[in-house]
Design a protein around this motif. Structure first.
Motif, short mmCIF file in Angstrom:
data_model
loop_
_atom_site.label_atom_id
_atom_site.label_comp_id
_atom_site.label_asym_id
_atom_site.label_seq_id
_atom_site.Cartn_x
_atom_site.Cartn_y
_atom_site.Cartn_z
N VAL A 1 20.70 11.87 -15.57
CA VAL A 1 19.76 12.75 -16.23
C VAL A 1 18.56 13.21 -15.51
N ALA A 2 17.89 12.06 -14.76
CA ALA A 2 16.75 12.32 -13.81
C ALA A 2 17.05 13.11 -12.89
N GLU A 3 18.26 13.13 -12.08
CA GLU A 3 18.45 14.17 -11.28
C GLU A 3 18.67 15.48 -11.79
N GLN A 4 19.25 15.80 -12.99
CA GLN A 4 19.34 17.00 -13.54
C GLN A 4 17.92 17.75 -13.85
N LEU A 5 17.00 16.77 -14.21
CA LEU A 5 15.71 17.14 -14.79
C LEU A 5 14.75 17.14 -13.45
N GLY A 6 15.08 16.88 -12.22
CA GLY A 6 14.33 16.90 -11.09
C GLY A 6 13.04 15.78 -11.25
N ILE A 7 13.37 14.68 -11.96
CA ILE A 7 12.40 13.49 -11.92
C ILE A 7 12.93 12.32 -11.27
N SER A 8 11.91 11.53 -11.10
CA SER A 8 12.50 10.14 -10.41
C SER A 8 12.98 9.14 -11.37
N GLU A 9 13.86 8.29 -10.94
CA GLU A 9 14.66 7.25 -11.73
C GLU A 9 13.45 6.48 -12.38
N ARG A 10 12.60 6.04 -12.02
CA ARG A 10 11.37 5.35 -12.62
C ARG A 10 10.91 6.14 -13.83
N HIS A 11 10.39 7.44 -13.44
CA HIS A 11 9.95 8.56 -14.39
C HIS A 11 10.75 8.59 -15.57
N ILE A 12 12.09 8.41 -15.38
CA ILE A 12 13.12 8.88 -16.35
C ILE A 12 13.08 7.74 -17.42
N TYR A 13 12.83 6.38 -17.17
CA TYR A 13 12.65 5.49 -18.01
C TYR A 13 11.58 5.57 -18.94
N ARG A 14 10.23 6.06 -18.40
CA ARG A 14 9.06 6.09 -19.12
C ARG A 14 9.43 7.25 -20.37
N GLU A 15 9.91 8.37 -19.76
CA GLU A 15 10.32 9.57 -20.53
C GLU A 15 11.41 9.25 -21.66
N LYS A 16 12.08 8.31 -21.33
CA LYS A 16 13.33 8.00 -22.21
C LYS A 16 12.80 7.34 -23.26
N ASN A 17 11.67 6.27 -23.21
CA ASN A 17 11.00 5.68 -24.01
C ASN A 17 10.16 6.48 -24.97
N LYS A 18 9.33 7.43 -24.48
CA LYS A 18 8.58 8.15 -25.27
C LYS A 18 9.54 9.00 -26.15
N ALA A 19 10.67 9.56 -25.51
CA ALA A 19 11.34 10.45 -26.14
C ALA A 19 12.26 9.73 -27.40
N LEU A 20 12.43 8.52 -27.28
CA LEU A 20 12.97 7.70 -28.33
C LEU A 20 12.04 7.52 -29.62
N LYS A 21 10.79 7.30 -29.26
CA LYS A 21 9.87 6.97 -30.17
C LYS A 21 9.67 8.05 -30.85
N LYS A 22 9.43 9.33 -30.21
CA LYS A 22 9.21 10.58 -30.76
C LYS A 22 10.45 10.96 -31.72
N TYR A 23 11.62 10.86 -31.24
CA TYR A 23 13.00 11.11 -32.07
C TYR A 23 12.78 10.14 -33.06
N ALA A 24 12.51 9.03 -33.14
CA ALA A 24 12.59 8.06 -34.38
C ALA A 24 11.73 8.30 -35.33
N ILE A 25 10.55 8.78 -35.05
CA ILE A 25 9.76 9.22 -36.10
C ILE A 25 9.89 10.60 -36.75
N GLN A 26 10.65 11.42 -36.01
CA GLN A 26 11.24 12.50 -36.76
C GLN A 26 12.66 12.35 -37.41
N LEU A 27 13.14 11.32 -37.11
CA LEU A 27 14.46 10.88 -37.79
C LEU A 27 14.17 10.23 -39.18
N PHE A 28 13.38 9.23 -39.07
CA PHE A 28 13.20 8.19 -39.93
C PHE A 28 11.71 8.53 -40.68
#
Length: 145
Positions: free
Chosen positions: A112-139
């Motif tokens: 996914v990081a490669e597809q988005l053109g971001i570093s592997e390290r950055h994808i882990y931070r973005e993943k956590n932000k995305a999860l938190k935001k999605y959890a709020i929208q879902l629950f």
């Protein structure tokens, strides 16, 4: 309740829910074909202790009704995930792509990081932000408490 873990499970099981929906539809169709045109004769007194054709028919009707309830619940879960993902994409397309590719399409975060053109390290931070935001929208508000 761990909403982040719950969110991951919802998304990881999306494809299983779609398969379950198809299986339930097949089961309902099969049971409807077996039930169609058959009638139950009502009697004042039960006769004997053996299972007769009417009992088998009643069991099929019960199984069909239960499968229809399960199908409705499964469809509601699928629609909830799809609607939330679609709304999520309007707000942040990158976050939606991370969650969809990683959890639904079962791609690695490195991919996914490669597809988005971001570093592997950055994808882990973005993943956590995305999860938190999605959890709020879902629950909803429960996540913030």
């Amino acid at each position: 309740m761990d909403y982040l873990r719950e969110t991951i499970e919802y998304l990881r099981n999306y494809n299983n829910l779609v398969i379950a929906k198809m299986n339930l539809e097949d089961e309902i169709n099969k049971l409807n074909a077996e039930i169609e045109g058959r009638a139950i004769a009502y009697k004042d007194m039960p006769g004997g202790s053996s299972i007769d054709a009417e009992d088998i028919l009643i069991n099929k009707i019960f199984r069909r009704d239960r499968a229809e309830t399960e199908l409705k619940e499964t469809i509601n879960a699928i629609e909830s995930i799809e609607n939330t993902l679609n709304n999520f994409a309007k707000d942040n397309e990158k976050y939606e792509k991370i969650l969809r590719e990683w959890l639904i399409n079962n791609k690695s975060l490195e991919y996914v990081a490669e597809q988005l053109g971001i570093s592997e390290r950055h994808i882990y931070r973005e993943k956590n932000k995305a999860l938190k935001k999605y959890a709020i929208q879902l629950f909803g508000i429960k996540v913030l408490k």
